[in-house]
Design a protein around this motif. Structure first.
Motif: not given
Length: 188
Positions: A21-31, A87-88, A121-125, A163-166
């Protein structure tokens, strides 16, 4: 080879991804954070390391204002050195058998994270599988709650893509089966 699967849900897309997940360029990643936002092991430690030295100070500032982040809550910080802009941070429940509010807290962790994304107003998470690691939440119980909450947000148009990272093929296969059961293999 890393696996991925996509599901069209209303106007949005849910992607399951075996990866980092740390490599993703989404508007936000969830921690998947702890109540003190102090960093730790697993995905939390990986995100803290990848975000760089400014993240701990930002987290301490939030904790100074709120005391601690309860299970099911979510706050947002800049992404600092990550490809993601934000980061959320959310705290999932520790599994204690399922009769101490764990399902509600898990649903809230996903919903509150999605609310922070919508407010900004983030569209990708991008999410990790919250609470299913060291917090011990059984995947077969967590997946329907998480996937259902994400599907609701996508179908309502709150975000365009989740995007759900597993971590690892086994985890990917478990979540893919759960998604297929819920969404009927509506892939694109």
């Amino acid at each position: 080879m890393p696996q991925s699967a996509s599901f069209a849900l209303g106007p949005g897309t849910l992607r399951l991804i075996e990866g980092d997940i740390t490599l993703d360029d989404a508007d936000a990643i969830v921690n998947a954070a702890n109540a003190a936002l102090a960093g730790g092991g697993g995905v939390d430690g990986a995100i803290h390391r990848a975000a760089g030295p400014k993240l701990p100070a930002a987290c301490r500032e939030i904790i100074a204002q709120i005391g601690h982040l309860p299970a099911g809550g979510a706050v947002i910080t800049p992404g600092f050195e990550l490809p993601a802009r934000f980061i959320i941070h959310t705290v999932g429940p520790i599994w204690r058998g399922g009769n101490q509010g764990e399902p509600e807290a898990l649903r809230s962790a996903y919903a509150a994270s999605l609310a922070r994304a919508a407010e900004n107003n983030l569209s990708t998470i991008a999410f990790p599988a919250v609470s299913t690691g060291v917090y011990g939440y059984p995947v077969e119980l967590a997946a329907p709650i998480a996937l259902g909450t994400m599907a609701e947000a996508l179908m309502a148009g709150a975000v365009a893509e989740i995007r759900l990272y597993l971590h690892g093929r086994h985890a990917f296969d478990l979540w893919r089966c759960a998604a297929d059961d819920l969404f009927g293999e509506i892939t694109r």
